[in-house]
Motif scaffolding. Structure first.
Motif: not given
Length: 462
Positions: A388, A390-391, A413, A416-417, A420, A426, A429-431, A457
């Motif tokens: 996993k 985080i962006l 975001a 991330k979108t 995905i 989904s 990933l976190r943003s 990243v």
């Protein structure tokens, strides 16, 4: 003799009755034969004098034909109730000389004797071929046109030749309370009976020789030792108690066989021809993995039930079984549940690509040359499906802090979108956006500002 005809009609009617009540085998009986009337009893001066000529047959009045009929029914507890009709011709009356103990026979014109009597009998040995009984009752007796009521009592014996046919001998004392010597009265007397008795009415629906009342299977012919129930397979267990009535078996299995001798009846044995444990419904388990061979895809090798009795594979050979391997086709580490671990070098490669992501000025939309960068990042992420990330979005210091914060969030975001939408789960990933709060270079030069406008990243370690 017309009265005799009436008696025979009554007998036929009695024999046609369909007895439904159940008691001592055959509840109904009909008797017929001859009767003899002796008027000595009651003319004697004392009891001994009345009995001392009991068998003096020359004093008896006998009609040499069938002269009585009795129909009776057993009512339970050795008791039976019946009705007797009798006729006779009286031509001898025994009388005592007044004042003496001497008797003489007075011959009279043939007087027609009729008797109708109710009788209650108590059998003393009802199940024996020798069957004595006592009886009481009452009735009405006529001599020609004169009649008197009587109170009766006596003894009798049945000698049974067969279960249904016997010889009956009976003596009945009939007591009247009238003047013994009045011409209009019936004297006290004894009436003797000798005849054949036929019992009937016992119901045997299945004709197996066992009466329905004693037959546990009254509608199916059977054997006496099984209370009239059949034993079709001859295994000594009546069909009514036999779980397998058409196949010989064992008592311990309710009449069912156990072909393989494993202690499980064939009807409950999923493998009746091969011995096996009860826990597996009688089927064998060659490899001892608790799965019956018939359900075991690998009957000679132990394996879990969840995998059909076969050992779990390790497709990628990383030491983590496929069932526990989150990346069964990619070699990984046990610590990372079979998936490859993300190294610092991989994170660096991701960030090298992320730094080259270009957005349209002041917007969260990508420039065309950025899509190649995103595709390369996507390929790397797919190599580590259990990791996993985080962006993080960052901006330079141009513009207000609020505007830069929103822009950084939207750009992170957007990355991330896109990832995905192109196959990354989904939940991996976190943003987040930091605006202009974390610069990595000076915002006073164009070069520094370009470095501060970036996406980073980072690996999420759990």
């Amino acid at each position: 003799m017309k009265h005799l005809n009436k008696l025979f009609v009554a007998a036929l009617m009695a024999m046609s009755l369909n007895a439904q009540a159940q008691d001592e085998d055959n509840p109904w009986a009909i008797s017929f034969g001859v009767n003899a009337v002796s008027t000595r009893f009651g003319s004697g001066s004392d009891l001994q004098n009345n009995f001392d000529k009991y068998f003096k047959t020359e004093e008896w009045n006998v009609l040499p034909s069938v002269s009585y009929i009795n129909v009776s029914r057993h009512v339970g507890s050795n008791f039976s109730f019946g009705l007797t009709g009798s006729v006779n011709k009286i031509d001898k009356m025994v009388q005592r000389t007044v004042g003496t103990n001497s008797h003489y026979i007075k011959h009279v014109d043939d007087l027609t004797y009729y008797g109708v009597d109710g009788i209650i009998k108590y059998s003393i040995m009802p199940k024996s071929w020798f069957n004595p009984y006592v009886h009481v009752g009452g009735g009405y007796t006529w001599l020609d046109e004169q009649g008197n009521g009587t109170v009766n009592g006596g003894i009798g014996i049945n000698f049974w030749f067969t279960e249904n046919v016997g010889l009956t001998l009976q003596s009945t004392y009939k007591h009247t309370f009238e003047d013994q010597f009045g011409e209009a009265n019936v004297p006290r007397h004894i009436q003797h009976f000798a005849g054949l008795t036929f019992k009937f009415g016992g119901k045997d629906t299945d004709k197996d020789g066992i009466y329905d009342k004693d037959d546990a299977c009254p509608e199916i012919a059977g054997l006496p030792q099984f209370q009239g129930c059949p034993d079709t397979d001859g295994d000594g267990i009546p069909d009514k108690d036999d779980a397998c009535p058409e196949i010989a078996g064992l008592a311990q299995f309710q009449g069912c066989p156990d072909t393989d001798g494993d202690g499980i009846a064939d009807k409950d044995d999923a493998c009746p021809d091969v011995a096996g444990p009860a826990s597996l419904q009688g089927c064998p388990d060659t490899d001892g993995d608790g799965i019956a061979d018939k359900n075991d895809k690998c009957p000679d090798v132990k394996g879990p039930k969840e995998n059909g009795g076969c050992p779990w594979p390790d497709t990628d050979g990383d030491g983590v079984l496929d069932k526990d391997d989150l990346c069964p086709d990619v070699k990984g580490t046990v610590a990372n549940r079979g998936c490859p671990e993300v190294s610092e070098e991989v994170v660096k490669r991701l960030n090298d690509y992320a730094k080259t992501i270009l957005f349209n000025s002041g917007k969260a939309t990508f420039k065309d040359e950025t899509y190649v960068v995103l595709e390369n990042m996507n390929k790397i992420l797919k190599e580590y499906p259990n990791s996993k990330f985080i962006l993080e979005g960052h901006t330079d210091s141009d513009g207000s802090n609020a505007l830069n914060q929103t822009l950084s969030e939207n750009r992170a975001a957007a990355v991330k979108t896109w990832l995905i939408e192109h196959g990354i789960a989904s939940d991996r990933l976190r943003s987040v956006g930091f605006g202009e709060t974390k610069p990595i270079a000076s915002n006073k030069t164009a070069k520094g500002k370009a470095e501060n406008r970036r996406v980073e990243v980072k690996l999420i370690k759990e």
